[in-house]
Design an enzyme around this catalytic site. Structure first.
Site, PDB file in Angstrom:
ATOM      1  N   SER A 177       0.537  -1.200  -0.208  1.00  0.00           N
ATOM      2  CA  SER A 177       0.592   0.304   0.079  1.00  0.00           C
ATOM      3  C   SER A 177       0.736   1.553   0.524  1.00  0.00           C
ATOM      4  O   SER A 177       0.298   2.357  -0.891  1.00  0.00           O
ATOM      5  CB  SER A 177      -1.525   0.009   1.334  1.00  0.00           C
ATOM      6  OG  SER A 177      -0.138  -0.221   2.420  1.00  0.00           O
ATOM      7  N   HIS A 205      -5.577  -3.777  -2.844  1.00  0.00           N
ATOM      8  CA  HIS A 205      -5.267  -2.013  -3.499  1.00  0.00           C
ATOM      9  C   HIS A 205      -5.264  -2.844  -5.196  1.00  0.00           C
ATOM     10  O   HIS A 205      -5.139  -1.877  -6.208  1.00  0.00           O
ATOM     11  CB  HIS A 205      -3.178  -1.759  -3.992  1.00  0.00           C
ATOM     12  CG  HIS A 205      -4.132  -0.555  -2.267  1.00  0.00           C
ATOM     13  ND1 HIS A 205      -4.513   0.031  -2.319  1.00  0.00           N
ATOM     14  CD2 HIS A 205      -3.793  -0.896  -1.048  1.00  0.00           C
ATOM     15  CE1 HIS A 205      -4.563   1.047  -0.861  1.00  0.00           C
ATOM     16  NE2 HIS A 205      -3.869   0.438  -0.421  1.00  0.00           N
ATOM     17  N   LYS A 236     -12.171   0.795  -1.643  1.00  0.00           N
ATOM     18  CA  LYS A 236     -11.458   1.062  -2.826  1.00  0.00           C
ATOM     19  C   LYS A 236     -11.420   0.931  -4.174  1.00  0.00           C
ATOM     20  O   LYS A 236     -13.071   1.987  -4.038  1.00  0.00           O
ATOM     21  CB  LYS A 236      -9.213   0.306  -2.533  1.00  0.00           C
ATOM     22  CG  LYS A 236      -8.914   0.808  -0.980  1.00  0.00           C
ATOM     23  CD  LYS A 236      -7.738   0.309  -0.839  1.00  0.00           C
ATOM     24  CE  LYS A 236      -7.407   0.956   0.683  1.00  0.00           C
ATOM     25  NZ  LYS A 236      -6.920  -0.354   1.569  1.00  0.00           N
TER      26      LYS A 236
HETATM   27  C1  LIG Z   1      -7.064  -0.527   2.816  1.00  0.00           C
HETATM   28  C2  LIG Z   1      -6.123  -1.618   3.120  1.00  0.00           C
HETATM   29  C3  LIG Z   1      -6.771  -2.941   3.746  1.00  0.00           C
HETATM   30  C4  LIG Z   1      -8.075  -2.532   4.809  1.00  0.00           C
HETATM   31  O1  LIG Z   1      -9.316  -1.881   4.371  1.00  0.00           O
HETATM   32  P1  LIG Z   1     -10.576  -1.422   4.503  1.00  0.00           P
HETATM   33  O2  LIG Z   1     -11.451  -1.910   3.936  1.00  0.00           O
HETATM   34  O3  LIG Z   1     -10.343  -0.070   4.147  1.00  0.00           O
HETATM   35  O4  LIG Z   1     -10.775  -1.531   6.316  1.00  0.00           O
HETATM   36  C5  LIG Z   1      -6.107  -4.208   4.028  1.00  0.00           C
HETATM   37  N1  LIG Z   1      -5.503  -4.280   3.622  1.00  0.00           N
HETATM   38  C6  LIG Z   1      -4.333  -3.174   2.861  1.00  0.00           C
HETATM   39  C7  LIG Z   1      -2.915  -3.995   2.398  1.00  0.00           C
HETATM   40  C8  LIG Z   1      -5.341  -2.220   2.777  1.00  0.00           C
HETATM   41  O5  LIG Z   1      -4.722  -1.275   1.585  1.00  0.00           O
END
Ligand SMILES: *Cc1c(COP(=O)(O)O)cnc(C)c1O
Length: 388
Positions: A177, A205, A236
């Site tokens: 990320s 992502h 996302k």
């Molecule tokens: C954003 C993210 C999460 C968490 O997901 P949410 O739906 O925002 O709780 C988990 N793992 C990674 C790699 C992320 O970037």
């Protein structure tokens, strides 16, 4: 309360204190942040789906038909037809037998990891994995061994040293990320097979972004069906909220019975689920949105490089622009914002000392004119600060 005050002072003095930015408009390419109109260059809304008319309509219809709340956990009264439809949709999309939806990606990692690894097990985790994976490992009470970032040789050594454990779980981000680089999935699949370990990939992502169908890193590497535990988020690129795990029917059945973050939390509300179902339809039927995203990412990356910036990785629409010093990084972010570009600085402890960066994400909905404006803001600010 004295203790809290001291802790806050410490954070402030060490430039670690965090403040919220207030969004005064939606996650569109142009938005308003803290009252100032600007270009949004840091949202995870990669495909711009939070603004898509089909998702909005689906959410509104779901409220009219099903109401505003789910009323209970999935195992009590909260399991709506919609939840089951979404899980079937995700399973199809990920080419898996089944899927289970959690309330967030964070909860999917927490629930998934704690259900799959316990006291007599070992988890092998990439050092740059997301915080939700780290928390899942901690909560699981399994032995956790961290391997250097993407170092499959070190991982193999750990696999050789941990033959005595009941179960071994290899866990990695698919797209990291903060760096935007990809996990070495082909090698991880080989190692998991060779050492009979479970492989779990966090595609937060990658879902909707990577691969020919946008189905994630397994799609990208042509490894569909080879990853035991495919985790991802609906918050996302999918433009809604929630998390999921896709895999074998047995795995999903087990998680329904054992993942505490699934069992002990009220199910997601109808509007959120309906928007996610609509999003997968859009992702399948409008591949040009994803093509726009990648074209925008390539355009911005090559423009930044030509301007003289160092990009840390170029494998995803996450563009980490290396600055190094954390003070300079925050100044850069401020100057960009003054020029109408919202892209935050990322500094320790989120990233290792000396590797502070501006983390840019592009969206499918940026126009060339937007990106050109961003490039000129980067050029001016970078020159002023002596970065380029
Ligand atoms: C954003 C993210 C999460 C968490 O997901 P949410 O739906 O925002 O709780 C988990 N793992 C990674 C790699 C992320 O970037």
């Amino acid at each position: 309360m004295k203790l809290l005050e001291r802790e806050l002072t410490y954070l402030q003095e060490n430039h670690l204190y965090r403040r919220l930015n207030r969004m005064d408009d939606s996650q569109a390419a142009r938005t308003v942040v803290n009252g100032k109109e600007c270009l949004l260059l840091s949202s995870n809304n990669y495909l711009g789906l939070t603004e898509h008319p089909e998702l909005k309509a689906a959410a509104c219809e779901a409220v009219t038909r099903w109401g505003t709340g789910a009323g209970g956990s999935r195992l009590t009264t909260g399991n709506l037809q919609l939840h089951e439809e979404l899980e079937k949709t995700i399973a199809r999309f990920k080419k898996a037998e089944a899927a289970i939806v959690f309330n967030t990606g964070y909860m999917a990692n927490l629930g998934g990891i704690t259900a799959l690894a316990g006291k007599n097990d070992v988890i092998l985790s990439d050092e740059l994995n997301h915080a939700s994976i780290i928390d899942g490992c901690r909560l699981s009470r399994a032995e956790t061994k961290i391997f250097p970032h993407k170092d499959t040789l070190a991982l193999e050594k750990l696999l050789q040293q941990t033959q005595g454990y009941r179960r071994r779980l290899i866990v990695t981000d698919g797209v990291f990320s903060m760096d935007g680089d990809l996990a070495p999935l082909p090698r991880l699949v080989e190692l998991a097979e060779k050492y009979r370990a479970l492989l779990m990939v966090d595609d937060a992502h990658a879902t909707g972004v990577l691969g020919r169908r946008g189905a994630g890193t397994a799609d990208h590497f042509n490894l569909e069906g080879k990853i035991h535990v495919q985790m991802g988020t609906l918050s996302k690129a999918v433009g809604s909220a929630g998390g999921y795990i896709a895999g074998s029917r047995k795995l999903i059945d087990y998680l329904r019975n054992r993942a505490r973050s699934f069992i002990f939390s009220t199910a997601l509300p109808p509007a959120v689920i309906a928007a996610a179902i609509a999003a997968f339809r859009v992702i399948e039927q409008e591949p040009q949105i994803r093509e726009n995203l990648w074209a925008n990412a390539h355009y911005l990356k090559s423009g930044l490089k030509q301007t003289g910036f160092t990009i840390l990785a170029e494998e995803s629409p996450i563009i980490p622009i290396f600055i190094g010093d954390s003070g300079k990084t925050m100044q850069m972010a401020e100057r960009l914002f003054a020029r109408g570009v919202f892209a935050p600085g990322i500094r320790p402890p989120t990233v290792p000392p000396g590797t502070s960066r501006i983390r840019v994400t592009v969206m499918a909905t940026h126009t060339r004119e937007h990106l050109d404006r961003a490039l000129s803001a980067f050029k001016q600010s970078g020159e002023e600060l002596g970065i380029i």
